[in-house]
Write a protein that holds these residues in place. Structure first.
Motif, PDB file in Angstrom:
ATOM      1  N   ASP A   1      64.399  88.680 -23.234  1.00 52.16           N
ATOM      2  CA  ASP A   1      63.724  89.084 -24.460  1.00 52.16           C
ATOM      3  C   ASP A   1      62.279  89.455 -24.126  1.00 52.16           C
ATOM      4  OD1 ASP A   1      62.646  89.439 -26.967  1.00 52.16           O
ATOM      5  OD2 ASP A   1      63.145  87.436 -27.704  1.00 52.16           O
ATOM      6  N   ALA A   2      61.935  90.719 -24.275  1.00 45.65           N
ATOM      7  CA  ALA A   2      60.599  91.205 -23.921  1.00 45.65           C
ATOM      8  C   ALA A   2      59.498  90.484 -24.699  1.00 45.65           C
ATOM      9  CB  ALA A   2      60.502  92.708 -24.154  1.00 45.65           C
ATOM     10  N   ALA A   3      59.806  90.025 -25.908  1.00 47.85           N
ATOM     11  CA  ALA A   3      58.798  89.325 -26.718  1.00 47.85           C
ATOM     12  C   ALA A   3      58.412  87.987 -26.105  1.00 47.85           C
ATOM     13  CB  ALA A   3      59.321  89.127 -28.135  1.00 47.85           C
ATOM     14  N   LYS A   4      59.285  87.409 -25.294  1.00 46.09           N
ATOM     15  CA  LYS A   4      59.018  86.112 -24.675  1.00 46.09           C
ATOM     16  C   LYS A   4      58.390  86.245 -23.289  1.00 46.09           C
ATOM     17  CE  LYS A   4      62.704  83.715 -27.118  1.00 46.09           C
ATOM     18  NZ  LYS A   4      63.943  82.963 -26.993  1.00 46.09           N
ATOM     19  N   GLN A   5      58.206  87.476 -22.832  1.00 45.78           N
ATOM     20  CA  GLN A   5      57.654  87.699 -21.501  1.00 45.78           C
ATOM     21  C   GLN A   5      56.136  87.602 -21.517  1.00 45.78           C
ATOM     22  OE1 GLN A   5      58.980  91.408 -19.894  1.00 45.78           O
ATOM     23  NE2 GLN A   5      61.136  90.822 -19.930  1.00 45.78           N
ATOM     24  N   ASP A   6      55.601  86.921 -20.533  1.00 46.04           N
ATOM     25  CA  ASP A   6      54.158  86.877 -20.315  1.00 46.04           C
ATOM     26  C   ASP A   6      53.748  88.237 -19.761  1.00 46.04           C
ATOM     27  OD1 ASP A   6      51.539  86.334 -19.576  1.00 46.04           O
ATOM     28  OD2 ASP A   6      52.110  85.140 -17.830  1.00 46.04           O
ATOM     29  N   PRO A   7      52.762  88.906 -20.395  1.00 46.12           N
ATOM     30  CA  PRO A   7      52.365  90.234 -19.907  1.00 46.12           C
ATOM     31  C   PRO A   7      51.948  90.231 -18.432  1.00 46.12           C
ATOM     32  CG  PRO A   7      51.325  89.778 -22.020  1.00 46.12           C
ATOM     33  CD  PRO A   7      52.007  88.512 -21.582  1.00 46.12           C
ATOM     34  N   GLY A   8      51.277  89.179 -17.993  1.00 42.11           N
ATOM     35  CA  GLY A   8      50.883  89.091 -16.590  1.00 42.11           C
ATOM     36  C   GLY A   8      52.087  88.992 -15.675  1.00 42.11           C
ATOM     37  N   ALA A   9      53.070  88.190 -16.082  1.00 41.32           N
ATOM     38  CA  ALA A   9      54.276  88.029 -15.277  1.00 41.32           C
ATOM     39  C   ALA A   9      55.091  89.313 -15.258  1.00 41.32           C
ATOM     40  CB  ALA A   9      55.112  86.870 -15.816  1.00 41.32           C
ATOM     41  N   ALA A  10      55.121  90.019 -16.382  1.00 40.77           N
ATOM     42  CA  ALA A  10      55.879  91.273 -16.458  1.00 40.77           C
ATOM     43  C   ALA A  10      55.362  92.279 -15.434  1.00 40.77           C
ATOM     44  CB  ALA A  10      55.813  91.838 -17.871  1.00 40.77           C
ATOM     45  N   ARG A  11      54.064  92.232 -15.176  1.00 45.12           N
ATOM     46  CA  ARG A  11      53.462  93.127 -14.188  1.00 45.12           C
ATOM     47  C   ARG A  11      54.030  92.871 -12.797  1.00 45.12           C
ATOM     48  NH1 ARG A  11      47.589  91.941 -13.814  1.00 45.12           N
ATOM     49  NH2 ARG A  11      48.092  90.873 -11.911  1.00 45.12           N
ATOM     50  N   TYR A  12      54.352  91.598 -12.508  1.00 40.79           N
ATOM     51  CA  TYR A  12      54.903  91.240 -11.198  1.00 40.79           C
ATOM     52  C   TYR A  12      56.421  91.367 -11.150  1.00 40.79           C
ATOM     53  CZ  TYR A  12      50.389  89.384  -9.749  1.00 40.79           C
ATOM     54  OH  TYR A  12      49.076  89.257  -9.404  1.00 40.79           O
ATOM     55  N   GLY A  13      57.070  91.303 -12.298  1.00 37.91           N
ATOM     56  CA  GLY A  13      58.520  91.440 -12.335  1.00 37.91           C
ATOM     57  C   GLY A  13      59.277  90.133 -12.200  1.00 37.91           C
ATOM     58  N   PHE A  14      58.588  88.994 -12.281  1.00 39.95           N
ATOM     59  CA  PHE A  14      59.237  87.685 -12.247  1.00 39.95           C
ATOM     60  C   PHE A  14      58.337  86.694 -12.962  1.00 39.95           C
ATOM     61  CE2 PHE A  14      56.670  88.050  -8.439  1.00 39.95           C
ATOM     62  CZ  PHE A  14      56.074  86.815  -8.280  1.00 39.95           C
ATOM     63  N   ASP A  15      58.890  85.521 -13.286  1.00 39.11           N
ATOM     64  CA  ASP A  15      58.129  84.466 -13.965  1.00 39.11           C
ATOM     65  C   ASP A  15      57.178  83.841 -12.949  1.00 39.11           C
ATOM     66  OD1 ASP A  15      57.143  82.256 -15.301  1.00 39.11           O
ATOM     67  OD2 ASP A  15      59.080  81.255 -15.482  1.00 39.11           O
TER      68      ASP A  15
END
Length: 173
Positions: free
Chosen positions: A93-107
């Motif tokens: 769920d994109a809404a639950k993704q941390d924007p910083g983590a999304a930049r790296y592609g993993f949690d």
């Protein structure tokens, strides 16, 4: 084999961490003030940034004895770091993704916790101690946002950027 891997020279970074609840709140507030001052523009931006940074630096110096030092070691090889990253995917769920983590592609926080539990050490003077699983769990419950961010950044830094991961890290501590 484990004795041999203990002697391997690896990259690391020492991160001071405050665990006292009242001090964590103070530290997080001072860091937040520095970040907010950094976002401001205009004539008073630079003096505000300098003042906020000075207050944070003075606080850190005054509470140096209250800090615990965590030594963040790099994983043993790129394959190990890759496995830790794969074990910590982004939420679907994109809404639950941390924007910083999304930049790296993993949690990145989950990956940092896994890397710290396996390779992190706590310094007691010059001696390194390896906390057990229960001790790490208590540590992560107690650590503040600012210090957790510093730990996550240290894990990412010692394990290399995307380019370093592609070509292998040539730097050691």
């Amino acid at each position: 084999m484990s004795r041999a891997t203990e002697r391997v020279s690896r990259r690391y970074k020492d991160v001071p961490v405050v665990l006292d609840g009242a001090l964590v709140v103070q530290h997080d507030e001072l860091l937040r003030a520095v970040l907010q001052a950094g976002m401001k523009t205009g004539r008073l931006a630079a003096p505000n940034r300098a003042s906020a940074q000075k207050a944070l630096d003075e606080w850190v110096e005054a509470h140096r004895e209250d800090a615990l030092t965590v030594r963040v070691y790099a994983c043993l090889g790129l394959q190990e770091w890759k496995l830790i990253r794969l074990k910590n995917p982004l939420p679907k769920d994109a809404a639950k993704q941390d924007p910083g983590a999304a930049r790296y592609g993993f949690d990145i926080t989950g990956a940092a916790v896994d890397a710290l539990e396996k390779y992190g050490r706590v310094l007691d003077g010059e001696e390194e101690e390896q906390p057990g699983q229960d001790e790490w769990a208590e540590f992560f419950r107690s650590v503040g946002n600012a210090d957790m961010t510093a730990l996550v950044n240290a894990v990412i830094e010692v394990n290399g950027s995307t380019t370093e991961q592609s070509f292998g890290s040539l730097l050691k501590a």
